[in-house]
Design an enzyme around this catalytic site. Structure first.
Site, PDB file in Angstrom:
ATOM      1  N   LYS A   1     -61.993 -19.868  45.713  1.00  0.00           N
ATOM      2  CA  LYS A   1     -61.494 -21.159  46.199  1.00  0.00           C
ATOM      3  C   LYS A   1     -62.582 -21.969  46.901  1.00  0.00           C
ATOM      4  O   LYS A   1     -62.376 -23.152  47.193  1.00  0.00           O
ATOM      5  CB  LYS A   1     -60.308 -20.944  47.133  1.00  0.00           C
ATOM      6  CG  LYS A   1     -59.043 -20.506  46.410  1.00  0.00           C
ATOM      7  CD  LYS A   1     -57.861 -20.388  47.360  1.00  0.00           C
ATOM      8  CE  LYS A   1     -56.598 -19.970  46.616  1.00  0.00           C
ATOM      9  NZ  LYS A   1     -55.445 -19.812  47.525  1.00  0.00           N
TER      10      LYS A   1
ATOM     11  N   HIS B   1     -54.657 -10.371  41.078  1.00  0.00           N
ATOM     12  CA  HIS B   1     -53.649 -10.507  42.129  1.00  0.00           C
ATOM     13  C   HIS B   1     -52.700 -11.679  41.900  1.00  0.00           C
ATOM     14  O   HIS B   1     -51.705 -11.826  42.625  1.00  0.00           O
ATOM     15  CB  HIS B   1     -54.313 -10.608  43.510  1.00  0.00           C
ATOM     16  CG  HIS B   1     -55.026 -11.897  43.787  1.00  0.00           C
ATOM     17  ND1 HIS B   1     -56.274 -12.182  43.290  1.00  0.00           N
ATOM     18  CD2 HIS B   1     -54.670 -12.984  44.521  1.00  0.00           C
ATOM     19  CE1 HIS B   1     -56.662 -13.373  43.706  1.00  0.00           C
ATOM     20  NE2 HIS B   1     -55.696 -13.893  44.459  1.00  0.00           N
ATOM     21  N   HIS B   2     -52.947 -12.510  40.869  1.00  0.00           N
ATOM     22  CA  HIS B   2     -51.991 -13.563  40.501  1.00  0.00           C
ATOM     23  C   HIS B   2     -51.248 -13.233  39.204  1.00  0.00           C
ATOM     24  O   HIS B   2     -50.517 -14.085  38.679  1.00  0.00           O
ATOM     25  CB  HIS B   2     -52.696 -14.913  40.370  1.00  0.00           C
ATOM     26  CG  HIS B   2     -53.003 -15.550  41.687  1.00  0.00           C
ATOM     27  ND1 HIS B   2     -52.021 -15.966  42.562  1.00  0.00           N
ATOM     28  CD2 HIS B   2     -54.184 -15.832  42.302  1.00  0.00           C
ATOM     29  CE1 HIS B   2     -52.576 -16.477  43.648  1.00  0.00           C
ATOM     30  NE2 HIS B   2     -53.891 -16.406  43.515  1.00  0.00           N
TER      31      HIS B   2
ATOM     32  N   HIS C   1     -60.502 -11.810  47.862  1.00  0.00           N
ATOM     33  CA  HIS C   1     -59.553 -12.270  46.850  1.00  0.00           C
ATOM     34  C   HIS C   1     -59.575 -13.784  46.639  1.00  0.00           C
ATOM     35  O   HIS C   1     -59.326 -14.258  45.532  1.00  0.00           O
ATOM     36  CB  HIS C   1     -58.133 -11.810  47.207  1.00  0.00           C
ATOM     37  CG  HIS C   1     -57.484 -12.586  48.318  1.00  0.00           C
ATOM     38  ND1 HIS C   1     -57.801 -12.371  49.647  1.00  0.00           N
ATOM     39  CD2 HIS C   1     -56.549 -13.570  48.303  1.00  0.00           C
ATOM     40  CE1 HIS C   1     -57.073 -13.191  50.395  1.00  0.00           C
ATOM     41  NE2 HIS C   1     -56.311 -13.929  49.615  1.00  0.00           N
TER      42      HIS C   1
END
Length: 347
Positions: free
Chosen positions: A219, A269-270, A215
């Site tokens: 980043k 998921h955000h 996920h």
């Protein structure tokens, strides 16, 4: 006893059905019962039993037909099967009450290395001469189970390799920041507990686990001044942070074995229940359920973990915030079940 009349055309059809079963069945159990039923239906066998062989013993895995036929595999028959590449026809001295012994037709099941892993045994309760078509059906059935076992073993090896690769990719983020140590494992474990409590299918649980592992992979592209920023992000930093979702999705799509449902977790998921999330502003049930489950677990674990910009919250404090976000940030059903799961585990 007279065997049912099986024509060549019918036998060819049975063979095709059994072969397709070996190529498509999701597990051994779902294939054993149809194979055993075919034997008791299309041969003189009153009972058919599949055994799993291990060491010097064997256990019954599945059975079809008359109950007395589900007997332990005699040690002498197990020994004989270990040394034969094909069928064994032997008398069965263990007749039912008031009847003479019958006849056994046994076929070994072997793995790719030739090791005996199981046995298929058809049994009559009276003396019987097994016909060529009966022997062929038992041989085909045991061959199908051997094929299925080899296929499942290969799929499991491939699956294990994929799982290891995904876990390694997920852990890459932890090398960038001490704050994230253990986050991937914790949030994946919580998400799976929640998914099981919400009766997700095995395929959905796999997607949830794989998506959870990846996920935050986007980043990796974030500069340190954003990833390690000790306070609230500036608007420009926040905009750059939001891009990690699309970058993670782009990276995950390079892995051809990652299913679409796992990509949904990374992509959504955000998102927020009320439509104010990112990157697409999805709302309500338009957000995939696996992503809704993961979103609540991700926030809970982030709150209960120490970060460079905050101390760790208590479980109760974090759960209270998640509950306050029910119907806005989070799916109310997800919050309800998450509350039950967390309280059950803390009891």
């Amino acid at each position: 006893m007279t065997a049912p009349n099986v024509t060549d055309a019918h036998f060819a059809h049975l063979t095709l059905q059994l072969t397709q079963l070996g190529l498509t069945a999701p597990d051994l159990s779902s294939a054993m019962h149809p194979a055993l039923h075919a034997i008791t239906l299309h041969t003189a066998a009153r009972a058919a039993t599949c055994y799993a062989c291990h060491g010097n013993g064997a256990t019954i895995q599945a059975h079809s037909g008359a109950a007395p036929g589900a007997l332990p595999l005699a040690p002498e028959l197990l020994g004989a099967l270990s040394g034969t590449p094909d069928l064994l026809v032997v008398p069965d001295a263990r007749g039912t009450a008031g009847q003479p012994g019958g006849t056994l037709l046994a076929s070994p099941i072997r793995d790719r290395a030739g090791q005996l892993t199981g046995a298929l045994v058809a049994r009559t309760f009276t003396p019987h001469r097994w016909t060529a078509s009966e022997q062929a059906l038992v041989r085909t059935s045991s061959g199908m189970l051997a094929l299925l076992g080899a296929r499942l073993s290969a799929e499991q090896r491939e699956r294990d390799a994929h799982e290891s690769a995904l876990r390694a990719l997920g852990l890459c983020m932890e090398t960038r920041s001490d704050d994230l140590q253990g986050h991937a494992d914790r949030v994946t474990d919580l998400a799976l507990h929640l998914g099981r409590a919400m009766n997700l299918s095995p395929a959905e649980l796999d997607a949830l686990r794989w998506g959870a592992s990846l996920h935050d992979i986007g980043k990796l592209a974030l500069p340190d001044e954003i990833l390690h920023h000790p306070g609230p992000l500036t608007p420009a930093m926040r905009q750059r942070m939001h891009q990690h979702v699309e970058e993670g999705l782009r990276l995950a799509r390079q892995l051809p074995f990652v299913p679409r449902a796992a990509l949904d977790v990374i992509a959504s998921h955000h998102e927020r229940w009320d439509g104010t999330g990112y990157p697409c502003g999805q709302r309500g049930t338009a957000i995939p359920l696996t992503a809704r489950i993961f979103a609540a677990c991700d926030v809970f674990d982030a709150l209960t973990s120490a970060r460079c910009y905050k101390p760790a919250w208590t479980d109760e404090e974090a759960l209270n915030l998640v509950q306050r976000g029910s119907g806005a940030h989070f799916d109310p059903w997800v919050v309800q079940v998450l509350t039950q799961v967390l309280r059950r585990h803390s009891a």
